[in-house]
Design a protein around this motif. Structure first.
Motif, short mmCIF file in Angstrom:
data_model
loop_
_atom_site.label_atom_id
_atom_site.label_comp_id
_atom_site.label_asym_id
_atom_site.label_seq_id
_atom_site.Cartn_x
_atom_site.Cartn_y
_atom_site.Cartn_z
N ASP A 1 -2.17 25.09 37.39
CA ASP A 1 -1.89 25.60 38.74
C ASP A 1 -0.61 26.43 38.68
O ASP A 1 0.49 25.88 38.69
N ARG B 1 0.78 28.32 40.89
CA ARG B 1 1.42 28.63 42.17
C ARG B 1 2.81 28.01 42.27
O ARG B 1 3.05 26.90 41.83
N ASP B 2 3.73 28.75 42.87
CA ASP B 2 5.10 28.29 43.06
C ASP B 2 5.20 27.64 44.44
O ASP B 2 5.55 28.29 45.43
N LEU B 3 4.87 26.34 44.48
CA LEU B 3 4.81 25.59 45.74
C LEU B 3 5.43 24.21 45.54
O LEU B 3 5.56 23.73 44.41
N LYS C 1 0.31 21.11 45.15
CA LYS C 1 -0.23 21.63 43.89
C LYS C 1 -1.25 20.68 43.28
O LYS C 1 -1.21 19.46 43.49
#
Length: 547
Positions: free
Chosen positions: A164, A166-168, A173
């Motif tokens: 994953d 994504r920067d979350l 995530k």
């Protein structure tokens, strides 16, 4: 052109679309002996995929297009983000899909450590930078598992086989990566000089929240979802779990100052960061940060050995492929006696490194076995010293087989050569490893004797190897100051004895005898190609790289 100046001949075809696992007899047999043979089918599938032109191209692309630091967005908000080429995320997706970040923990069974090591070894032949966050995530799991409340929140995301990017915040995530931050400007390996400070903000001690202020000189990799970090409290250095995002959705104030401009490992982002009261949760006992995080470091050292062994294997394969297609002075290079000597010597070195990394991985599978504990605790840092250092000379020799074609960036050899030194430095340089071996011997003298007895059993009938083991025993009795001064000599001897024993136990007899004779030959030099067994060299090469 209507006026051609030359015809392209005697150039070596690019090595593409081959199976990395099926062509490696030493890896396949070593895996079976280490108890991981049940994974061979999956590794054969993976080996074919990794050897495809498409996947091999990913490694080149990820290093040709290094990560880029974006400190702010277009309107001036601080974002501290690192952008990667799509090839990087595809490689991480492959690693994750194969479980190389967690396999022995997410699906434990006998031989799982060796099975995972074999997969890691194969991936190291394609691209090394993507192994860094994979290794750190893998090594963090035993440390985090000791914190039940924290681990309950992280377990599924750590074990997930889906990458994953994504920067979350972690709660949003599907999977997470874990990095580490130990070294500071003033200390390097001397982490006891760390100056980063942690102040309690909610409770105190294990599991409590602290605010960290300070810096890290090497922080890898900054886009990981959290890092294990050393910081100082009133009771000394402690270990903290520091997430990239806070639970409330705000970014944790970990400011990326710059990315390191490195010799190799260019696909991976190593950084310098500053903490401005960054949130961290204490992991382990307060004041026991070094013993807490050293458990992670011991595992990453094993991966340094595996990665360097994989790099050596790929460098040898490229050299052997080149020599079997390139002619000089009227004959193929591989048909010329001196080149055969060099290639056979390299093949022996690669096989011994492969057997040693599988042995050490299997030792991590049996933490309660006294003999295997000695292999793990004493031989792992020794192997990191020797294998990682040998990889530098090894890749240089393989590049030389290619000649000038190996020295240019359009082929794979230059990247491998630039990649080779990192594992010798990361997680402790050569002297640190040798001193760690001495500490392990002092803390477990019974284990050291078990180890020497095990090696002596394999050495039966080999006077030179038995003499080497006698010398090791004498060195262990030397005064402390003398032991430290001679630590590199001792560790070199120890690894050669361990490799010789493994070759005698697991390699074909004539190949094992060739290794023992060449490594313990007093007349042998420090360069490859000095073997005195020309009659065996063709067989060694045919085993190492089938025609």
């Amino acid at each position: 052109m209507p006026w051609p100046t030359h015809t392209v001949t005697n150039q070596v075809p690019e090595l593409l679309d081959y199976n990395l696992f099926a062509t490696d007899a030493a890896l396949a047999t070593g895996l079976e002996q280490a108890g991981g043979g049940w994974h061979a089918g999956q590794l054969a599938r993976l080996g074919g995929e990794l050897g495809s032109a498409d996947i091999l191209q990913l490694g080149a692309l990820a290093n040709r297009h290094p990560p880029e630091l974006l400190t702010h967005d277009r309107v001036g908000n601080r974002i501290d983000s690192v952008e990667f080429h799509p090839s990087w995320h595809r490689l991480l997706g492959l690693l994750r899909r194969e479980g190389l970040h967690a396999l022995p923990f997410s699906a434990p069974r006998p031989g799982a450590q060796a099975a995972r090591a074999a997969g890691y070894f194969l991936h190291a032949q394609v691209e090394s930078g993507s192994l860094c966050p994979t290794t750190m995530t893998f090594a963090s799991i035993p440390v985090l598992a000791n914190e039940p409340a924290l681990f309950a929140r992280l377990r599924d995301k750590l074990f997930s086989q889906e990458h994953d990017p994504r920067d979350l915040p972690m709660a949003h995530k599907k999977s997470i990566l874990i990095g580490m931050g130990m070294t500071e400007k003033q200390g390097g390996s001397d982490v006891r000089s760390n100056a980063t400070v942690a102040v309690p903000v909610r409770g105190e001690g294990r599991g409590a929240e602290y605010a960290l202020t300070g810096h890290k000189w090497f922080f890898s990799a900054p886009m990981c979802d959290a890092h294990l970090v050393l910081a100082r409290t009133d009771r000394g250095l402690s270990c903290f779990f520091v997430p990239r995002w806070r639970d409330d959705g705000s970014k944790n104030p970990i400011l990326i100052q710059r990315l390191k401009d490195k010799l190799g490992n260019q696909s991976n982002s190593s950084s310098e960061v500053e903490f401005q009261e960054a949130l961290g949760v204490m992991v382990g006992e307060e004041g026991r940060g070094i013993p807490t995080i050293i458990e992670m470091a011991n595992t990453t050292r094993l991966d340094c050995v595996i990665g360097s062994a994989g790099l050596m294997r790929q460098a040898f394969v490229q050299a052997a492929h080149h020599a079997r297609h390139r002619s000089a002075f009227g004959r193929l290079l591989a048909e010329q006696p001196l080149m055969r000597n060099v290639l056979a010597d390299l093949a022996l070195e690669s096989e011994a490194a492969t057997l040693l990394m599988l042995k050490l991985a299997s030792a991590f599978d049996a933490p309660d076995d006294p003999l295997l504990r000695a292999w793990r605790r004493i031989v792992t840092p020794a192997a990191k010293f020797w294998i990682c250092k040998r990889a530098i000379a090894f890749t240089g020799e393989c590049m030389e087989v290619w000649g000038g074609n190996g020295y240019v960036e359009t082929g794979p050899m230059a990247r491998m050569y630039r990649e080779a030194p990192v594992n010798s430095i990361w997680e402790g340089s050569g002297n640190v490893m040798c001193l760690d071996v001495l500490r392990a011997l002092e803390r477990d003298p019974e284990g050291a004797l078990l180890l020497l007895a095990d090696l002596r059993e394999a050495a039966a009938g080999h006077p030179a190897l038995l003499a080497l083991l006698d010398a090791l025993r004498r060195d262990m009795q030397a005064a402390p100051e003398e032991r430290e001064a001679l630590a590199r000599r001792f560790v070199q001897r120890l690894v050669l004895a361990a490799q010789a024993a493994l070759m005698l136990r697991h390699a074909p007899r004539d190949i094992a005898e060739a290794f023992v004779a060449s490594r313990l030959d007093a007349d042998g030099g420090r360069v490859y190609g000095t073997m005195g067994t020309p009659a065996l060299q063709e067989g060694i090469l045919d085993r190492a790289w089938p025609r």
